[in-house]
Write a protein that holds these residues in place. Sequence first.
Motif, PDB file in Angstrom:
ATOM      1  N   GLY A  45     -16.794 -18.160  13.238  1.00 43.31           N
ATOM      2  CA  GLY A  45     -16.264 -18.937  14.199  1.00 43.31           C
ATOM      3  C   GLY A  45     -15.360 -18.487  14.946  1.00 43.31           C
ATOM      4  N   ALA A  46     -14.239 -17.257  14.843  1.00 40.83           N
ATOM      5  CA  ALA A  46     -13.511 -16.957  15.399  1.00 40.83           C
ATOM      6  C   ALA A  46     -12.680 -15.375  14.534  1.00 40.83           C
ATOM      7  N   PRO A  47     -13.973 -14.309  15.072  1.00 34.91           N
ATOM      8  CA  PRO A  47     -13.463 -13.700  14.091  1.00 34.91           C
ATOM      9  C   PRO A  47     -12.288 -12.779  14.186  1.00 34.91           C
ATOM     10  N   TRP A  48     -11.686 -12.624  14.738  1.00 40.72           N
ATOM     11  CA  TRP A  48     -10.300 -11.593  15.156  1.00 40.72           C
ATOM     12  C   TRP A  48      -9.757 -12.136  14.033  1.00 40.72           C
ATOM     13  N   GLN A  49      -8.889 -11.134  13.420  1.00 42.29           N
ATOM     14  CA  GLN A  49      -7.224 -11.425  12.958  1.00 42.29           C
ATOM     15  C   GLN A  49      -6.253 -10.263  13.078  1.00 42.29           C
ATOM     16  N   MET A  50      -5.497 -10.258  12.991  1.00 44.05           N
ATOM     17  CA  MET A  50      -4.835  -9.870  11.632  1.00 44.05           C
ATOM     18  C   MET A  50      -4.766  -9.308  10.808  1.00 44.05           C
ATOM     19  N   PRO A  51      -4.628  -7.588  10.433  1.00 43.15           N
ATOM     20  CA  PRO A  51      -4.552  -7.356   8.537  1.00 43.15           C
ATOM     21  C   PRO A  51      -3.996  -8.544   7.132  1.00 43.15           C
ATOM     22  N   GLN A  52      -4.682  -9.145   6.829  1.00 46.41           N
ATOM     23  CA  GLN A  52      -3.834  -9.901   6.018  1.00 46.41           C
ATOM     24  C   GLN A  52      -4.637  -9.690   4.311  1.00 46.41           C
ATOM     25  N   GLY A  53      -3.967  -9.874   3.139  1.00 44.06           N
ATOM     26  CA  GLY A  53      -4.470  -9.904   2.036  1.00 44.06           C
ATOM     27  C   GLY A  53      -3.811 -10.837   0.643  1.00 44.06           C
ATOM     28  N   GLY A  54      -3.530 -11.079  -0.124  1.00 43.63           N
ATOM     29  CA  GLY A  54      -2.921 -11.493  -1.384  1.00 43.63           C
ATOM     30  C   GLY A  54      -2.501 -10.697  -2.381  1.00 43.63           C
ATOM     31  N   ILE A  55      -1.136 -11.346  -2.830  1.00 46.39           N
ATOM     32  CA  ILE A  55      -0.613 -10.437  -3.381  1.00 46.39           C
ATOM     33  C   ILE A  55      -0.332 -10.372  -4.735  1.00 46.39           C
ATOM     34  N   ASP A  56      -0.837  -9.196  -5.284  1.00 39.71           N
ATOM     35  CA  ASP A  56      -0.435  -8.805  -6.167  1.00 39.71           C
ATOM     36  C   ASP A  56      -0.042  -9.523  -7.929  1.00 39.71           C
ATOM     37  N   LYS A  57       0.470  -9.948  -8.613  1.00 39.53           N
ATOM     38  CA  LYS A  57       1.315 -10.936  -9.651  1.00 39.53           C
ATOM     39  C   LYS A  57       2.002  -9.707  -9.925  1.00 39.53           C
ATOM     40  N   GLY A  58       3.138 -10.224  -9.291  1.00 45.01           N
ATOM     41  CA  GLY A  58       4.671  -9.129  -9.818  1.00 45.01           C
ATOM     42  C   GLY A  58       4.402  -8.046  -7.927  1.00 45.01           C
ATOM     43  N   GLU A  59       4.118  -8.115  -7.512  1.00 46.05           N
ATOM     44  CA  GLU A  59       4.014  -7.286  -6.608  1.00 46.05           C
ATOM     45  C   GLU A  59       5.210  -7.849  -5.756  1.00 46.05           C
ATOM     46  N   ASP A  60       5.898  -6.572  -5.461  1.00 49.60           N
ATOM     47  CA  ASP A  60       6.620  -6.985  -3.685  1.00 49.60           C
ATOM     48  C   ASP A  60       5.496  -7.143  -2.981  1.00 49.60           C
TER      49      ASP A  60
END
Length: 178
Positions: A45-60
């Motif tokens: 529906g609104a395809p633009w965004q800034m980069p994002q993603g999950g934090i892996d277990k134990g990752e800073d």
Amino acid sequence: MTKALDRQAMPYRDCVGVAVFNHEGNVFIGRRKPEDDPEDSAERGAPWQMPQGGIDKGEDPLRAALRELHEETNITAVSLLAEAPEWIYYDLPDDALGIALKGKYRGQRQRWFAFAFTGQDSEIDVETPGGGKYPAEFDAWRWEKLTRTPSLIVPFKKDAYDKVVEAFADIPQRFTHA
């Protein structure tokens, strides 16, 4: 299926968001690739965004931000400008609950970072990030004014993007007055 889910009992997924500013004070946005995956249905529906993603277990979170940025854009030439002062949350809409985010989460709890892009635009490669090592999440990109990003994102993330704009409101001026 969605009706039976208890939203309040579902956790938020810990993630990072990345605002990358160029030398003119504009921010990187990518256009999400259209996907057939039902998990991504909430993103349509609104395809633009800034980069994002999950934090892996134990990752800073800062490490996660740099990793996600590279995996989605190929960008590595950055310097840290700021970190949002608090976690920024968004909830999935009802029709995506139990489907998006692997069906396990009610939304995301995001740690946002702002970086100055210190490289050249030629470094950016959203079609084959990491030389093709990572799957492409975007099919196009551009530089945009930070204040415009809430109107370009899927509606259920607008409030979160308003908070990102508020957290990093002073950053674009740092470039224009330099």
